[in-house]
Design an enzyme around this catalytic site. Structure first.
Site, mmCIF file in Angstrom:
data_model
loop_
_atom_site.group_PDB
_atom_site.id
_atom_site.type_symbol
_atom_site.label_atom_id
_atom_site.label_comp_id
_atom_site.label_asym_id
_atom_site.label_seq_id
_atom_site.Cartn_x
_atom_site.Cartn_y
_atom_site.Cartn_z
ATOM 1 N N ASP A 39 0.817 -1.222 0.000
ATOM 2 C CA ASP A 39 0.000 0.000 0.000
ATOM 3 C C ASP A 39 0.847 1.268 0.000
ATOM 4 O O ASP A 39 0.400 2.336 0.384
ATOM 5 C CB ASP A 39 -0.986 -0.001 1.171
ATOM 6 C CG ASP A 39 -0.279 -0.134 2.500
ATOM 7 O OD1 ASP A 39 0.955 -0.286 2.492
ATOM 8 O OD2 ASP A 39 -0.959 -0.078 3.536
ATOM 9 N N HIS A 241 23.569 5.307 -19.029
ATOM 10 C CA HIS A 241 22.520 5.454 -18.013
ATOM 11 C C HIS A 241 22.850 4.654 -16.755
ATOM 12 O O HIS A 241 21.995 3.970 -16.198
ATOM 13 C CB HIS A 241 21.157 5.042 -18.579
ATOM 14 C CG HIS A 241 20.662 5.977 -19.630
ATOM 15 N ND1 HIS A 241 19.767 5.621 -20.601
ATOM 16 C CD2 HIS A 241 20.949 7.284 -19.860
ATOM 17 C CE1 HIS A 241 19.526 6.655 -21.379
ATOM 18 N NE2 HIS A 241 20.229 7.685 -20.960
ATOM 19 N N ASP A 258 25.919 13.040 -13.429
ATOM 20 C CA ASP A 258 24.837 13.653 -14.213
ATOM 21 C C ASP A 258 23.643 13.704 -13.277
ATOM 22 O O ASP A 258 23.025 12.670 -12.985
ATOM 23 C CB ASP A 258 24.554 12.799 -15.453
ATOM 24 C CG ASP A 258 23.491 13.422 -16.363
ATOM 25 O OD1 ASP A 258 22.788 14.347 -15.919
ATOM 26 O OD2 ASP A 258 23.381 12.965 -17.513
ATOM 27 N N ASP A 269 19.624 19.975 -15.233
ATOM 28 C CA ASP A 269 20.255 18.797 -15.850
ATOM 29 C C ASP A 269 21.725 19.139 -16.110
ATOM 30 O O ASP A 269 22.030 19.841 -17.079
ATOM 31 C CB ASP A 269 19.517 18.454 -17.149
ATOM 32 C CG ASP A 269 20.023 17.162 -17.769
ATOM 33 O OD1 ASP A 269 20.833 16.458 -17.136
ATOM 34 O OD2 ASP A 269 19.601 16.858 -18.901
ATOM 35 N N HIS A 348 25.604 9.714 -28.555
ATOM 36 C CA HIS A 348 24.330 10.411 -28.332
ATOM 37 C C HIS A 348 24.374 11.765 -29.006
ATOM 38 O O HIS A 348 25.412 12.178 -29.524
ATOM 39 C CB HIS A 348 24.042 10.533 -26.830
ATOM 40 C CG HIS A 348 25.103 11.224 -26.035
ATOM 41 N ND1 HIS A 348 25.283 12.594 -26.051
ATOM 42 C CD2 HIS A 348 26.052 10.750 -25.184
ATOM 43 C CE1 HIS A 348 26.278 12.924 -25.244
ATOM 44 N NE2 HIS A 348 26.769 11.809 -24.717
ATOM 45 N N HIS A 352 19.015 18.332 -25.601
ATOM 46 C CA HIS A 352 17.556 18.194 -25.705
ATOM 47 C C HIS A 352 16.916 19.407 -25.052
ATOM 48 O O HIS A 352 17.518 20.082 -24.217
ATOM 49 C CB HIS A 352 17.099 16.913 -25.001
ATOM 50 C CG HIS A 352 17.685 16.767 -23.609
ATOM 51 N ND1 HIS A 352 17.125 17.362 -22.506
ATOM 52 C CD2 HIS A 352 18.815 16.142 -23.166
ATOM 53 C CE1 HIS A 352 17.864 17.084 -21.443
ATOM 54 N NE2 HIS A 352 18.911 16.354 -21.813
ATOM 55 N N HIS A 359 13.685 15.665 -20.508
ATOM 56 C CA HIS A 359 13.688 15.621 -21.979
ATOM 57 C C HIS A 359 12.371 16.261 -22.375
ATOM 58 O O HIS A 359 11.349 15.591 -22.503
ATOM 59 C CB HIS A 359 13.813 14.188 -22.491
ATOM 60 C CG HIS A 359 15.139 13.570 -22.178
ATOM 61 N ND1 HIS A 359 15.440 12.261 -22.386
ATOM 62 C CD2 HIS A 359 16.276 14.111 -21.663
ATOM 63 C CE1 HIS A 359 16.691 12.008 -22.012
ATOM 64 N NE2 HIS A 359 17.211 13.124 -21.563
ATOM 65 N N GLU A 382 25.527 18.953 -24.194
ATOM 66 C CA GLU A 382 26.158 17.894 -23.410
ATOM 67 C C GLU A 382 26.969 16.902 -24.243
ATOM 68 O O GLU A 382 26.656 15.713 -24.269
ATOM 69 C CB GLU A 382 25.101 17.144 -22.602
ATOM 70 C CG GLU A 382 23.881 16.672 -23.401
ATOM 71 C CD GLU A 382 22.893 15.904 -22.525
ATOM 72 O OE1 GLU A 382 23.319 14.933 -21.884
ATOM 73 O OE2 GLU A 382 21.706 16.289 -22.478
ATOM 74 N N TYR A 386 33.337 8.539 -24.701
ATOM 75 C CA TYR A 386 33.274 7.333 -23.864
ATOM 76 C C TYR A 386 34.183 6.293 -24.502
ATOM 77 O O TYR A 386 33.848 5.723 -25.547
ATOM 78 C CB TYR A 386 31.821 6.835 -23.777
ATOM 79 C CG TYR A 386 30.866 7.984 -23.468
ATOM 80 C CD1 TYR A 386 30.642 8.391 -22.161
ATOM 81 C CD2 TYR A 386 30.268 8.703 -24.515
ATOM 82 C CE1 TYR A 386 29.810 9.468 -21.892
ATOM 83 C CE2 TYR A 386 29.438 9.784 -24.253
ATOM 84 C CZ TYR A 386 29.205 10.168 -22.933
ATOM 85 O OH TYR A 386 28.400 11.237 -22.672
ATOM 86 N N ARG A 403 31.644 13.521 -19.888
ATOM 87 C CA ARG A 403 30.562 14.335 -20.463
ATOM 88 C C ARG A 403 30.528 15.638 -19.688
ATOM 89 O O ARG A 403 30.782 15.648 -18.470
ATOM 90 C CB ARG A 403 29.209 13.606 -20.378
ATOM 91 C CG ARG A 403 28.042 14.424 -20.908
ATOM 92 C CD ARG A 403 26.738 13.630 -21.142
ATOM 93 N NE ARG A 403 26.164 13.070 -19.938
ATOM 94 C CZ ARG A 403 26.223 11.797 -19.596
ATOM 95 N NH1 ARG A 403 26.856 10.929 -20.378
ATOM 96 N NH2 ARG A 403 25.676 11.358 -18.486
ATOM 97 N N GLU A 405 27.870 18.909 -19.309
ATOM 98 C CA GLU A 405 26.500 19.296 -19.686
ATOM 99 C C GLU A 405 26.069 20.562 -18.956
ATOM 100 O O GLU A 405 26.153 20.637 -17.730
ATOM 101 C CB GLU A 405 25.528 18.160 -19.346
ATOM 102 C CG GLU A 405 24.068 18.518 -19.567
ATOM 103 C CD GLU A 405 23.120 17.349 -19.328
ATOM 104 O OE1 GLU A 405 23.453 16.457 -18.525
ATOM 105 O OE2 GLU A 405 22.040 17.344 -19.943
HETATM 106 N N1 GLY Z 1 20.196 13.444 -17.503
HETATM 107 C C1 GLY Z 1 19.573 13.060 -18.698
HETATM 108 C C2 GLY Z 1 20.239 13.641 -19.839
HETATM 109 O O1 GLY Z 1 21.278 14.252 -19.704
HETATM 110 O O2 GLY Z 1 19.742 13.608 -20.936
HETATM 111 MN MN MN Z 2 20.594 16.079 -20.569
HETATM 112 MN MN MN Z 3 22.004 14.980 -17.871
#
Ligand code: GLY
Ligand code: MN
Ligand code: MN
Length: 438
Positions: A39, A241, A258, A269, A348, A352, A359, A382, A386, A403, A405
């Site tokens: 619950d 991820h 991140d 972000d 990637h 975004h 996103h 970003e 890698y 990375r 960002e």
């Molecule tokens: N943290 C998700 C992205 O950077 O897209």
């Molecule tokens: Mn992002």
């Molecule tokens: Mn991110």
């Protein structure tokens, strides 16, 4: 009126939407509560579109916008003395209408009875088509009920329109209220990253650093991260991820974080990558400097009128040249971009849209062409590299994942980096980390 729901902001958005739908009817439900186990429920998160139009954060709520009368009507939970003792305050229709500037508000139980009346003799209904099978069915039931009155001369809407593209286009351009909240989400997120840098050292665990981030978010009034925090040391940074956050931080390795908070619905972000022991090695710096140069070039390209892929292309050229200089790719920049060999190390895109969803909604192309950047849009920038251990990868670069960002608001004058408070310059990072905390 609080920062969370200045009623005039939401009223203005509803009026703007109403101008686009003629005599039709808009109907939009908030998100359901979701069971976690037994619950226990997940922390409640409203539907982003519903919140954008109402500022109302309780579950079990539906907003109806009547294009013919221009009225907005809320259906929400009634006051309930016993439930409020157990679960807390709820507005109830009368106070909700007053506080959030609805023309009318009714108990949610009345929705099913009233909807056929709102839909009578209207040309179309706008709702999030196909988003929720139960709601689709409910709309079809309402339409059936209106159709059953045909012999009374009542006509049912003959068109169903998806509401989502209209709201996506509105949400893509952040108004002043949204900019204020995004700046604050970015500021809290940036401060958390600074603290995480200062708390990192060999021997600690990734989850301890995650705790530093979460503590700062919650202590700053941002009760939730905007997404699962990634705290990835060493080779974990090459898992895009990675969220298990269980490993020990090792001397000589990098830490990629991140993470961003959600503040009154709006996401930060940020990604930073830094040496766990506070000093970059030469190989780490070589890769870091390439990613940083590509990020700076992409941010510089964030200007009104530039097409969405201009920053992406600016970054890609620098990343590919860097990979060639490191000996990880052979041939020319153009040939590597053409045959996409760089995707082994950069898989990637540049970023975004950012807003109520990390996103965020908003079309990236119009008529098949990348759209131009315009003032009020917010995008992440970003780039990353890698370098998994493998064929042709020198040992010194193996398992480096980097990375960087930032969150960028496009302005008439150029852009505003909302997350600039946390350094990207490697020397500034080393200086900050020399003042350890926690
Ligand atoms: N943290 C998700 C992205 O950077 O897209
Ligand atoms: Mn992002
Ligand atoms: Mn991110």
């Amino acid at each position: 009126m609080s920062i969370a729901h200045p009623a005039s902001v939401y009223l203005h958005r509803r009026q703007h939407l109403l101008q686009q739908v003629g005599d039709s009817v808009v109907v939009l439900a908030t998100a359901p509560e979701r069971q976690r186990n037994a619950d226990a429920h997940y922390p409640y998160r409203f539907d982003s579109n519903f919140y954008y139009l109402t500022g109302f954060t309780e579950p079990e709520a539906v907003v109806v916008l009547d294009g013919r009368t221009g009225k907005s009507i809320l259906f929400c939970r009634s006051k309930h003395e016993e439930r409020e003792i157990w679960d807390g305050f709820r507005y109830g229709p009368a106070a909700a209408a007053e506080e959030f500037s609805f023309d009318e508000a009714h108990p949610i139980e009345e929705l099913a009875n009233q909807m056929p009346t709102y839909l009578a003799d209207r040309p179309a209904i706008y709702y999030p088509l196909g988003q929720c099978a139960n709601f689709d069915k409910q709309v079809f039931d309402w339409l059936d009920q209106v159709r059953s009155k045909a012999r009374l001369g009542i006509q049912a809407p003959s068109q169903l329109h998806d509401l989502q593209p209209l709201l996506a286009e509105m949400r893509l351009f952040k108004d002043e209220h949204e900019r204020t909240l995004l700046r604050q989400a970015a500021r809290i997120s940036a401060q958390a990253h600074r603290l995480a840098m200062q708390a990192s050292r060999p021997g600690r665990y990734e989850y301890e650093i995650e705790a530093v981030l979460l503590h700062h978010f919650v202590a700053s009034g941002a009760r939730s991260p905007a997404y699962e925090s990634i705290v990835a040391s060493g080779k974990n940074a090459c898992v895009l991820h990675y969220v298990s956050n269980r490993d020990r931080l090792r001397d000589g390795e990098l830490l990629l974080i991140d993470a961003g908070c959600e503040y009154h619905g709006y996401a930060g972000d940020i990604t930073r990558t830094f040496p766990i022991n506070g000093r970059f090695t030469a190989a780490q710096r070589a890769v870091y400097d390439i990613v940083l140069a590509s990020q700076q070039a992409a941010i510089a390209a964030c200007q009104v009128g530039a097409s969405w892929d201009t920053p992406a292309n600016a970054a890609l050229t620098i990343l590919v040249q860097g990979l060639i200089d490191l000996g990880l790719l052979q041939g020319s920049v153009d040939s590597n971009i053409e045959n996409e060999s760089y995707k082994r190390f950069y898989m990637h895109r540049i970023g975004h849209w950012l807003g109520l969803d990390v996103h965020d909604v908003g079309a990236y192309k119009q008529q098949g062409v990348w759209r131009p950047l315009q003032a009020g849009m917010v995008t992440t920038i970003e780039p990353g590299l890698y370098i998994r251990a493998g064929d042709g990868v020198p040992a010194e670069f193996a398992n480096i994942g980097i990375r960087i960002e930032d969150d960028v608001l496009i302005t008439e004058q150029g852009h505003e980096v909302l997350t600039a408070e946390v350094p990207t310059d490697p020397v500034a990072i080393e200086t900050l980390m020399a003042t350890t905390k926690g």
